[in-house]
Write an enzyme that holds these catalytic residues in place. Structure first.
Site, PDB file in Angstrom:
ATOM      1  N   HIS A 132       0.823  -1.372   0.088  1.00  7.01           N
ATOM      2  CA  HIS A 132      -0.005   0.037  -0.083  1.00  7.01           C
ATOM      3  C   HIS A 132       0.835   1.255  -0.155  1.00  7.01           C
ATOM      4  O   HIS A 132       0.548   2.257   0.865  1.00  7.01           O
ATOM      5  CB  HIS A 132      -0.899   0.061   1.208  1.00  7.01           C
ATOM      6  CG  HIS A 132      -2.180  -0.896   1.106  1.00  7.01           C
ATOM      7  ND1 HIS A 132      -2.463  -1.622  -0.202  1.00  7.01           N
ATOM      8  CD2 HIS A 132      -2.733  -1.705   2.007  1.00  7.01           C
ATOM      9  CE1 HIS A 132      -3.426  -2.444   0.252  1.00  7.01           C
ATOM     10  NE2 HIS A 132      -3.597  -2.659   1.405  1.00  7.01           N
ATOM     11  N   HIS A 206      -9.712   1.986   0.231  1.00  8.39           N
ATOM     12  CA  HIS A 206      -9.792   1.020   1.280  1.00  8.39           C
ATOM     13  C   HIS A 206     -10.913   0.682   2.259  1.00  8.39           C
ATOM     14  O   HIS A 206     -10.691   0.255   3.497  1.00  8.39           O
ATOM     15  CB  HIS A 206      -8.520   0.748   2.092  1.00  8.39           C
ATOM     16  CG  HIS A 206      -7.953  -0.612   2.335  1.00  8.39           C
ATOM     17  ND1 HIS A 206      -8.775  -1.473   3.293  1.00  8.39           N
ATOM     18  CD2 HIS A 206      -6.853  -1.198   2.064  1.00  8.39           C
ATOM     19  CE1 HIS A 206      -8.125  -2.541   3.580  1.00  8.39           C
ATOM     20  NE2 HIS A 206      -6.918  -2.537   2.676  1.00  8.39           N
ATOM     21  N   GLU A 343     -11.370  -3.731  -2.781  1.00  7.57           N
ATOM     22  CA  GLU A 343     -10.488  -2.609  -3.168  1.00  7.57           C
ATOM     23  C   GLU A 343     -10.189  -2.747  -4.737  1.00  7.57           C
ATOM     24  O   GLU A 343      -9.608  -3.844  -5.261  1.00  7.57           O
ATOM     25  CB  GLU A 343      -9.289  -3.012  -2.474  1.00  7.57           C
ATOM     26  CG  GLU A 343      -9.395  -2.642  -0.974  1.00  7.57           C
ATOM     27  CD  GLU A 343      -8.192  -3.518  -0.248  1.00  7.57           C
ATOM     28  OE1 GLU A 343      -6.958  -3.388  -0.789  1.00  7.57           O
ATOM     29  OE2 GLU A 343      -8.383  -4.505   0.483  1.00  7.57           O
TER      30      GLU A 343
HETATM   31  C1  GLA Z   1      -5.092  -5.449   1.682  1.00  7.00           C
HETATM   32  C2  GLA Z   1      -4.088  -6.613   1.993  1.00  7.00           C
HETATM   33  C3  GLA Z   1      -4.328  -7.018   3.086  1.00  7.00           C
HETATM   34  C4  GLA Z   1      -4.179  -6.466   4.242  1.00  7.00           C
HETATM   35  C5  GLA Z   1      -5.246  -5.052   4.327  1.00  7.00           C
HETATM   36  C6  GLA Z   1      -4.947  -4.301   5.297  1.00  7.00           C
HETATM   37  O1  GLA Z   1      -6.272  -5.861   1.653  1.00  7.00           O
HETATM   38  O2  GLA Z   1      -4.053  -7.479   0.836  1.00  7.00           O
HETATM   39  O3  GLA Z   1      -3.370  -8.435   3.223  1.00  7.00           O
HETATM   40  O4  GLA Z   1      -2.804  -5.787   4.378  1.00  7.00           O
HETATM   41  O5  GLA Z   1      -5.129  -4.404   3.011  1.00  7.00           O
HETATM   42  O6  GLA Z   1      -4.809  -4.868   6.484  1.00  7.00           O
END
Ligand code: GLA
Length: 379
Positions: A132, A206, A343
């Protein structure tokens, strides 16, 4: 006594109500102070209201969606998105509750990629990988807010200039995210970005949803449908192998609505890697066209979430890393699988995967993506 009167008056009343509704139908955005960062930057909270649409609040700190008040079958509105009780919670966020994610959403293997023959090293924050956008990604930045006027009324435009070298990424990237509340009640997120040197970009939001209300138990009874015939399988560190694997005959098949909890603990090597669902689905249809990606129904309340996107993929994450340590807005802890995320994205680790849709942005080009989250009710 005057049985004809109401029928004479009724059309007038309806007409004047209709006129009032048209005049007030557009979205209104109101702003108020939300808090100050340790560096002294002022942050605001923007509340979106529109007749017939959920009321939505968004902050310019990381562009977090702070609340979405969505009615059930009986018209009872609750907050369906996870978030913190106060501004301090958002400052300390490590879960990306409703935030913008960038410069590159999801993982880049070993925090490395090569572009035009040059290798770049990114800040790593997820085992060996960069997740991220790195530890101080776009969710931690104060974006410059502007209330603009568009076809849906007021909208919120957020701008952030990410400097050349920030978190290891090349090129100065100017990112814009516009949040608007559409006539059909959908919260639309329009992203765009330009750069002064070649770079990679993958922006998303997110938001975590629990359609029974934030803090109201797990989402295992929610029925999920995803418009995808394939997904990108991952290794033990959640990096794609490069393959696109059919969902058919696997617990990752959501082509027809299935309860999230129905197969989540099945003996499956992919579910084991994610601790549940944490996978990128290869969406049907044409990338660049806004189309339905997923539909989720909470059977008891009748609340429905539809997600539309122009992106080629969506990460379905079943909140496996939530562990009850965060106490949310209404004072309830957010336990494991107490929310799900959808997402919209380009595929994880695309900078290292020549077979995936490209994520390189060059000077003169404009990156664009649109995603809509729409809350409705099932009949
Ligand atoms: C995304 C990632 C997960 C986790 C979340 C936040 O969905 O794929 O593995 O990191 O973000 O916790």
């Amino acid at each position: 006594m005057f049985p004809h009167r109401p029928s004479l008056l009724a059309p007038l009343v309806v007409l004047s109500l209709g006129a009032a509704m048209t005049a007030n139908a557009a979205t209104r955005v109101e702003r108020k102070p939300f808090g100050k960062t340790p560096a002294g930057e002022s942050v605001e909270l923007f509340t979106f209201t529109r007749a017939g649409a959920p009321t939505v609040a968004i902050t310019n700190l990381g562009g977090h969606i702070v609340s979405i008040l969505a009615p059930d079958r009986a018209g009872r509105a609750v907050d369906v998105t996870l978030g913190y009780r106060d501004f301090a919670g958002y400052l300390g966020d490590t879960s990306y509750f409703g935030s913008i994610v960038g410069r590159y959403a999801n993982r880049i293997a070993k925090g490395r990629f090569t572009l035009d023959g040059k290798t770049y090293s990114l800040a790593t924050n997820n085992g060996p990988n960069s997740l991220h956008g790195g530890p101080t990604g776009f969710q931690k930045r104060v974006w410059t807010p502007k209330v603009v006027s568009g076809k849906d009324g007021d909208a919120l435009e957020l701008t952030y200039v990410s400097k050349d070298g920030e978190e290891g990424y090349p090129g100065t990237l100017t990112a814009k995210v516009v949040y608007s509340l559409r006539e059909d009640g959908g919260l639309a997120i329009d992203y765009s970005a330009t750069t002064d040197a070649p770079t990679v970009v993958n922006l998303t939001n997110h938001a975590y949803f629990n359609l029974a209300g934030e803090g109201e138990g797990t989402i295992l009874g929610h029925e999920m449908q995803i418009e995808a015939d394939a997904y990108t399988p991952v290794d033990a560190t959640l990096i794609p192998t490069g393959e696109r694997r059919p969902v058919e005959g696997t617990p990752l098949d959501f082509r027809k609505p299935v309860a999230i909890g129905a197969r989540i603990d099945a003996a499956d090597e992919q579910l084991k890697a994610g601790g549940g669902y944490d996978h990128n689905y290869v969406l049907r249809g044409t990338m660049g066209e806004l189309r339905l990606a997923a539909r989720v129904v909470e059977p008891k309340s009748g609340r429905v979430l539809e997600m539309l996107t122009t992106e080629p993929g969506v990460q379905f994450y079943s909140g496996n890393f939530l562990d009850g340590k965060v106490v949310g807005k209404s004072g309830k802890p957010y336990g494991r699988r107490s929310a799900f995320c959808l997402e919209a994205q380009h595929f994880p680790d695309s900078p290292n995967q020549p077979g995936f849709p490209p994520v390189v942005l060059r000077p003169g080009q404009t990156y664009r993506q649109t995603t809509v989250y729409r809350c409705t009710v099932a009949p």
